[in-house]
Write a protein that holds these residues in place. Structure first.
Motif, PDB file in Angstrom:
ATOM      1  N   LEU A 299       7.377 -40.677  12.672  1.00  0.00           N
ATOM      2  CA  LEU A 299       7.477 -39.220  12.670  1.00  0.00           C
ATOM      3  C   LEU A 299       6.154 -38.641  12.141  1.00  0.00           C
ATOM      4  O   LEU A 299       5.434 -39.319  11.411  1.00  0.00           O
ATOM      5  CB  LEU A 299       8.660 -38.779  11.801  1.00  0.00           C
ATOM      6  N   PRO A 300       5.841 -37.394  12.520  1.00  0.00           N
ATOM      7  CA  PRO A 300       4.512 -36.835  12.180  1.00  0.00           C
ATOM      8  C   PRO A 300       4.114 -36.965  10.705  1.00  0.00           C
ATOM      9  O   PRO A 300       2.958 -37.225  10.410  1.00  0.00           O
ATOM     10  CB  PRO A 300       4.641 -35.369  12.600  1.00  0.00           C
ATOM     11  N   TYR A 301       5.045 -36.819   9.768  1.00  0.00           N
ATOM     12  CA  TYR A 301       4.645 -36.865   8.345  1.00  0.00           C
ATOM     13  C   TYR A 301       4.256 -38.288   7.933  1.00  0.00           C
ATOM     14  O   TYR A 301       3.642 -38.484   6.879  1.00  0.00           O
ATOM     15  CB  TYR A 301       5.748 -36.316   7.437  1.00  0.00           C
ATOM     16  N   LEU A 302       4.611 -39.301   8.751  1.00  0.00           N
ATOM     17  CA  LEU A 302       4.241 -40.692   8.463  1.00  0.00           C
ATOM     18  C   LEU A 302       3.150 -41.188   9.406  1.00  0.00           C
ATOM     19  O   LEU A 302       2.942 -42.399   9.536  1.00  0.00           O
ATOM     20  CB  LEU A 302       5.479 -41.593   8.558  1.00  0.00           C
ATOM     21  N   ALA A 303       2.493 -40.259  10.084  1.00  0.00           N
ATOM     22  CA  ALA A 303       1.439 -40.633  11.039  1.00  0.00           C
ATOM     23  C   ALA A 303       0.129 -39.963  10.658  1.00  0.00           C
ATOM     24  O   ALA A 303       0.100 -38.775  10.349  1.00  0.00           O
ATOM     25  CB  ALA A 303       1.849 -40.206  12.452  1.00  0.00           C
ATOM     26  N   ASP A 304      -0.924 -40.760  10.654  1.00  0.00           N
ATOM     27  CA  ASP A 304      -2.255 -40.248  10.348  1.00  0.00           C
ATOM     28  C   ASP A 304      -3.253 -41.211  10.987  1.00  0.00           C
ATOM     29  O   ASP A 304      -3.157 -42.422  10.781  1.00  0.00           O
ATOM     30  CB  ASP A 304      -2.453 -40.208   8.826  1.00  0.00           C
ATOM     31  N   PRO A 305      -4.192 -40.681  11.788  1.00  0.00           N
ATOM     32  CA  PRO A 305      -5.104 -41.581  12.523  1.00  0.00           C
ATOM     33  C   PRO A 305      -5.858 -42.537  11.599  1.00  0.00           C
ATOM     34  O   PRO A 305      -6.053 -43.712  11.939  1.00  0.00           O
ATOM     35  CB  PRO A 305      -6.068 -40.616  13.220  1.00  0.00           C
ATOM     36  N   ALA A 306      -6.299 -42.053  10.435  1.00  0.00           N
ATOM     37  CA  ALA A 306      -7.064 -42.913   9.531  1.00  0.00           C
ATOM     38  C   ALA A 306      -6.175 -44.030   8.976  1.00  0.00           C
ATOM     39  O   ALA A 306      -6.625 -45.167   8.789  1.00  0.00           O
ATOM     40  CB  ALA A 306      -7.655 -42.090   8.393  1.00  0.00           C
ATOM     41  N   ASP A 307      -4.915 -43.731   8.723  1.00  0.00           N
ATOM     42  CA  ASP A 307      -3.993 -44.754   8.218  1.00  0.00           C
ATOM     43  C   ASP A 307      -3.689 -45.782   9.300  1.00  0.00           C
ATOM     44  O   ASP A 307      -3.601 -46.982   9.036  1.00  0.00           O
ATOM     45  CB  ASP A 307      -2.702 -44.101   7.714  1.00  0.00           C
ATOM     46  N   THR A 308      -3.539 -45.312  10.545  1.00  0.00           N
ATOM     47  CA  THR A 308      -3.329 -46.239  11.657  1.00  0.00           C
ATOM     48  C   THR A 308      -4.542 -47.156  11.819  1.00  0.00           C
ATOM     49  O   THR A 308      -4.411 -48.359  12.042  1.00  0.00           O
ATOM     50  CB  THR A 308      -3.108 -45.463  12.972  1.00  0.00           C
ATOM     51  N   ALA A 309      -5.745 -46.577  11.645  1.00  0.00           N
ATOM     52  CA  ALA A 309      -6.974 -47.339  11.863  1.00  0.00           C
ATOM     53  C   ALA A 309      -7.235 -48.354  10.756  1.00  0.00           C
ATOM     54  O   ALA A 309      -7.692 -49.464  11.018  1.00  0.00           O
ATOM     55  CB  ALA A 309      -8.154 -46.387  11.988  1.00  0.00           C
TER      56      ALA A 309
END
Ligand code: MN
Length: 440
Positions: A299-309
């Motif tokens: 869900l959006p609050y648990l998604a962040d491009p830098a965290d994914t990277a």
């Protein structure tokens, strides 16, 4: 989440003037600089120290000698790391840079060397204490492989519950029974019920287990009602330790429904003494676990491009066992498993953000357990429950013994390290605990 930048403290070429810190196999080279709390024979007051090779740099003495940045002086003279954890990333980076400079062979001003030597204490012969006052302890369940392995034994038709890929599962643990590495752990009593028995019995746990986990210490907290967005979570994570979530499987099986773990888990949790900072681990950042095709996106609050990277951590985590018989026979510890933290379904930042997403306030020194670290391969399973399939496939140990679950006198040793080409290998040290017989 914005990963901490590389800086000169990570340079693998740098060496310390403390020779033991340059040994290839040390967990504590110049590039690590983990914090802990120790007590030495002559001084009973707990002191903050930094591990360097086989020595400890006493930060209280260093602060008194005016060797540390002004902003860190008060925090470094406390009997626990809470105040230092509360200062935040800017101050952490400043202190780390200073310590690295003081202990580096090419960077230490010659005139200061004698003063710094005065702050050194050999690690041999000192007692390591809990690194912080832990106000709150939460244990998560962030390995999808662990959740699936355990689920298969309980619910062969539906191993993974429908919420798993959406919500980081956790429960509130017990902080008062968290103990420092080396503290013996007494086998607990509790209620258990055999499947075919008409009623439960109360007695010593028969299926005592360990869980290999990583514990993350919270730095600055958040105000109640003010969630920490994922992009800011890194600034609230100070460092990590090894964590053994001792578990009484027979008690757990009978008590866990409907509210989850209780007395099966809260009799003891052991953590390693040296808190390895997330800044020290910056070279070992990897992408967050790649979700399988068909898995939902967070869900959006648990998604962040830098965290994914770069939200993952390439950390090898191992479990070793030393039984009483092996000890008597002069046999060394036997490795039961080896896994990697990069296989976790949720990142540490996602765990912290989810924890605060309802407004729950975390505080400096709070501890977040990752949940058992198990990978896909059998040799990476982080508990005996999984390794022996609930005791149906016993392990064979050197010396001829078998284990389904832990026996009295067994010592469980967790170890962890990070290494990759282009970076200096750093280690987490050890988390040890020996099982004592149940109270009579
Ligand atoms: Mn656990």
């Amino acid at each position: 989440m914005v990963p901490m930048p590389f800086n000169t403290t990570h340079d693998p070429a740098r060496r310390s003037w403390i020779e033991s810190a340059n040994a290839a196999a040390t967990d504590f080279p110049l590039q690590n600089l983990p914090y802990g709390v120790f007590r030495s024979g002559e001084n009973l007051t707990p002191r903050i120290g930094v591990a360097i090779g086989d020595q400890i740099l006493n930060l209280a003495t260093a602060a008194e000698l005016d060797l540390l940045p002004a902003a860190a002086r008060t925090a470094c003279r406390q009997p626990s790391l809470n105040a230092l954890m509360a200062t935040g990333p800017g101050k952490w980076t400043e202190l780390r840079a200073r310590l690295s400079e003081m202990l580096g062979v090419d960077s230490c001003p010659v005139r200061l060397r004698a003063q710094i030597e005065h702050c050194l204490v050999p690690q041999a012969g000192i007692t390591m204490l809990l690194p912080a006052h832990i106000g709150g302890y939460t244990d998560f369940y962030a390995s999808i492989f662990h959740a699936t392995n355990v689920g298969k034994m309980l619910r062969p038709d539906q191993p993974l519950l429908p919420n798993y890929k959406w919500v980081p599962i956790g429960y509130h643990g017990r902080s008062s029974s968290i103990v420092a590495s080396g503290t013996p752990v007494r086998r607990p009593h509790g209620q258990s019920k055999a499947p075919d028995a008409p009623a439960p019995v109360f007695g010593p746990c028969k299926n005592l287990d360990y869980e290999l986990e990583l514990g993350a210490f919270v730095g600055p907290g958040n105000r109640q009602g003010e969630p920490v967005p994922l992009a800011a979570a890194a600034g609230h994570l100070f460092g990590v330790v090894l964590l053994n979530d001792w578990s009484a499987r027979d008690i757990q099986a009978w008590e866990y429904q409907p509210l989850g773990p209780f007395l099966a888990k809260n009799f003891a949790t052991t953590i390693s003494p040296w808190v390895v900072t997330l800044e020290a681990l910056a070279p070992f950042r990897v992408p967050a676990f790649a979700r399988l095709p068909g898995d939902p996106a967070p869900l959006p609050y648990l998604a962040d491009p830098a965290d994914t990277a770069l939200g993952g951590l390439d950390l090898t985590l191992e479990v070793w066992l030393l039984t009483q018989k092996m000890r008597q026979a002069g046999i060394g510890p036997h490795r039961l498993s080896s896994g990697n933290f990069s296989t976790m379904y949720w990142t540490l930042a996602q765990l912290l953000t989810h924890h605060t997403s309802n407004g729950c306030n975390l505080q400096p020194g709070d501890l977040l357990g990752s949940g058992t670290v198990s990978g896909e391969a059998k040799e990476s399973r982080g508990s005996l429950l999984e390794l022996t399939m609930r005791g149906t496939e016993p392990l064979h140990l050197p010396g001829g013994e078998e284990r389904k679950f832990l026996q009295d006198g067994d010592e469980v040793i967790l170890r962890g390290h990070a290494e990759r080409p282009g970076a200096r290998r750093i280690g987490l040290g050890e988390c040890r605990g020996v099982v004592l017989p149940a109270a009579s």
